[in-house]
Design a protein around this motif. Sequence first.
Motif, PDB file in Angstrom:
ATOM      1  N   THR A 100       0.435  -1.714   0.227  1.00  0.00           N
ATOM      2  CA  THR A 100      -0.077   0.025  -0.567  1.00  0.00           C
ATOM      3  C   THR A 100       0.869   1.060  -0.278  1.00  0.00           C
ATOM      4  N   VAL A 101       0.413   2.307  -0.922  1.00  0.00           N
ATOM      5  CA  VAL A 101       1.089   3.537  -0.939  1.00  0.00           C
ATOM      6  C   VAL A 101       0.036   4.426  -0.766  1.00  0.00           C
ATOM      7  N   VAL A 102       0.513   5.315   0.332  1.00  0.00           N
ATOM      8  CA  VAL A 102      -0.783   6.437   0.124  1.00  0.00           C
ATOM      9  C   VAL A 102       0.407   7.858   0.313  1.00  0.00           C
ATOM     10  N   MET A 103       0.050   9.194  -0.708  1.00  0.00           N
ATOM     11  CA  MET A 103       0.795  10.352  -1.002  1.00  0.00           C
ATOM     12  C   MET A 103      -0.120  11.283  -1.090  1.00  0.00           C
ATOM     13  N   ASP A 104       0.336  12.111  -0.119  1.00  0.00           N
ATOM     14  CA  ASP A 104       0.032  12.794   0.646  1.00  0.00           C
ATOM     15  C   ASP A 104       0.694  13.992  -0.411  1.00  0.00           C
ATOM     16  N   SER A 105       0.702  14.134  -1.720  1.00  0.00           N
ATOM     17  CA  SER A 105       2.008  15.071  -2.862  1.00  0.00           C
ATOM     18  C   SER A 105       0.729  15.311  -3.984  1.00  0.00           C
ATOM     19  N   CYS A 106       0.986  16.234  -4.843  1.00  0.00           N
ATOM     20  CA  CYS A 106       1.029  16.428  -5.948  1.00  0.00           C
ATOM     21  C   CYS A 106       1.134  16.794  -7.155  1.00  0.00           C
ATOM     22  N   PHE A 107       1.273  16.387  -7.635  1.00  0.00           N
ATOM     23  CA  PHE A 107       2.556  16.300  -8.514  1.00  0.00           C
ATOM     24  C   PHE A 107       2.196  18.056  -9.981  1.00  0.00           C
ATOM     25  N   SER A 108       1.311  18.512 -10.268  1.00  0.00           N
ATOM     26  CA  SER A 108       0.187  19.232 -11.208  1.00  0.00           C
ATOM     27  C   SER A 108       1.401  20.674 -11.803  1.00  0.00           C
ATOM     28  N   TYR A 150      -3.083  22.110   5.298  1.00  0.00           N
ATOM     29  CA  TYR A 150      -3.795  21.943   6.741  1.00  0.00           C
ATOM     30  C   TYR A 150      -3.642  22.742   7.830  1.00  0.00           C
ATOM     31  N   PRO A 151      -3.053  23.671   7.943  1.00  0.00           N
ATOM     32  CA  PRO A 151      -1.951  24.137   8.688  1.00  0.00           C
ATOM     33  C   PRO A 151      -2.560  24.543   9.975  1.00  0.00           C
ATOM     34  N   GLU A 152      -3.953  24.505  10.463  1.00  0.00           N
ATOM     35  CA  GLU A 152      -3.712  24.564  12.127  1.00  0.00           C
ATOM     36  C   GLU A 152      -4.360  23.179  12.134  1.00  0.00           C
ATOM     37  N   GLN A 153      -3.732  22.013  11.797  1.00  0.00           N
ATOM     38  CA  GLN A 153      -3.868  21.079  12.165  1.00  0.00           C
ATOM     39  C   GLN A 153      -2.273  19.868  12.168  1.00  0.00           C
ATOM     40  N   GLY A 154      -1.619  21.153  11.369  1.00  0.00           N
ATOM     41  CA  GLY A 154       0.324  20.163  11.397  1.00  0.00           C
ATOM     42  C   GLY A 154       0.463  19.844  10.444  1.00  0.00           C
ATOM     43  N   HIS A 155      -0.660  18.966   9.779  1.00  0.00           N
ATOM     44  CA  HIS A 155      -0.772  18.137   8.629  1.00  0.00           C
ATOM     45  C   HIS A 155      -1.319  18.315   6.833  1.00  0.00           C
ATOM     46  N   GLY A 156      -1.025  17.766   6.162  1.00  0.00           N
ATOM     47  CA  GLY A 156      -1.971  17.437   5.187  1.00  0.00           C
ATOM     48  C   GLY A 156      -3.261  17.803   4.927  1.00  0.00           C
ATOM     49  N   LEU A 157      -3.838  18.508   4.584  1.00  0.00           N
ATOM     50  CA  LEU A 157      -5.506  17.965   4.509  1.00  0.00           C
ATOM     51  C   LEU A 157      -5.591  16.500   4.345  1.00  0.00           C
TER      52      LEU A 157
END
Length: 204
Positions: A100-108, A150-157
């Motif tokens: 399983t690969v989980v990616m909080d990233s984008c490539f556009s 999601y800066p308020e939570q210290g994570h990506g959305l």
Amino acid sequence: SVARHLSQALGYQDAHVATLINDEASKSDFEKYLERWLANHAEAGSEVFVYYSGHGAPNPKTGDAYLVPYDGDPTYIAETGYPLKKLYEQLARLPAAKITVVMDSCFSGAGGRSVIAAGARPLVTVTQAQIPAKLTVLAASAGDQIANSYPEQGHGLFTYYFLKGIREKGDDMRGVFDYLKPQVLGYARRELNADQEPQWRDGK
């Protein structure tokens, strides 16, 4: 946070979890852990989980997608980035039964968790890397979208709702995805006036 959830919620042994952060996530670290460490630890029938949160970048000449290591430079992405295609190829060589690969990233190249060389024009579409059999990829957004923070939570959305999904659904990744997708979609539209639709892709 993800490493802690892997150990506490999903049952991975600490000795089998490698966490690379900031200057410990250089291109040579990517190569060491993705190409050697994983091969030494993954056994026949095992499960492998790879999580990446960080910048992605397109190669403006080819449209290929790259992970951007801590020492990566989007101006020289072919030399300093780690190709997404190569990541999938390395994982496909493992004897593991499930990956399983989980990616909080984008490539556009259009912003958010995506970067591009100064002065280059953002790409609307990026070449989709072929996902090999036995791989499942959960991505933060579609290819032409931005993966928001999601800066308020210290994570990506995406990561914020992914971790909430693990607490709700445990190791049922389909259940986690079905939980987080409407959450991410709704928050991005309501609060950020943006489209961000997480993707589930199975290898063929």
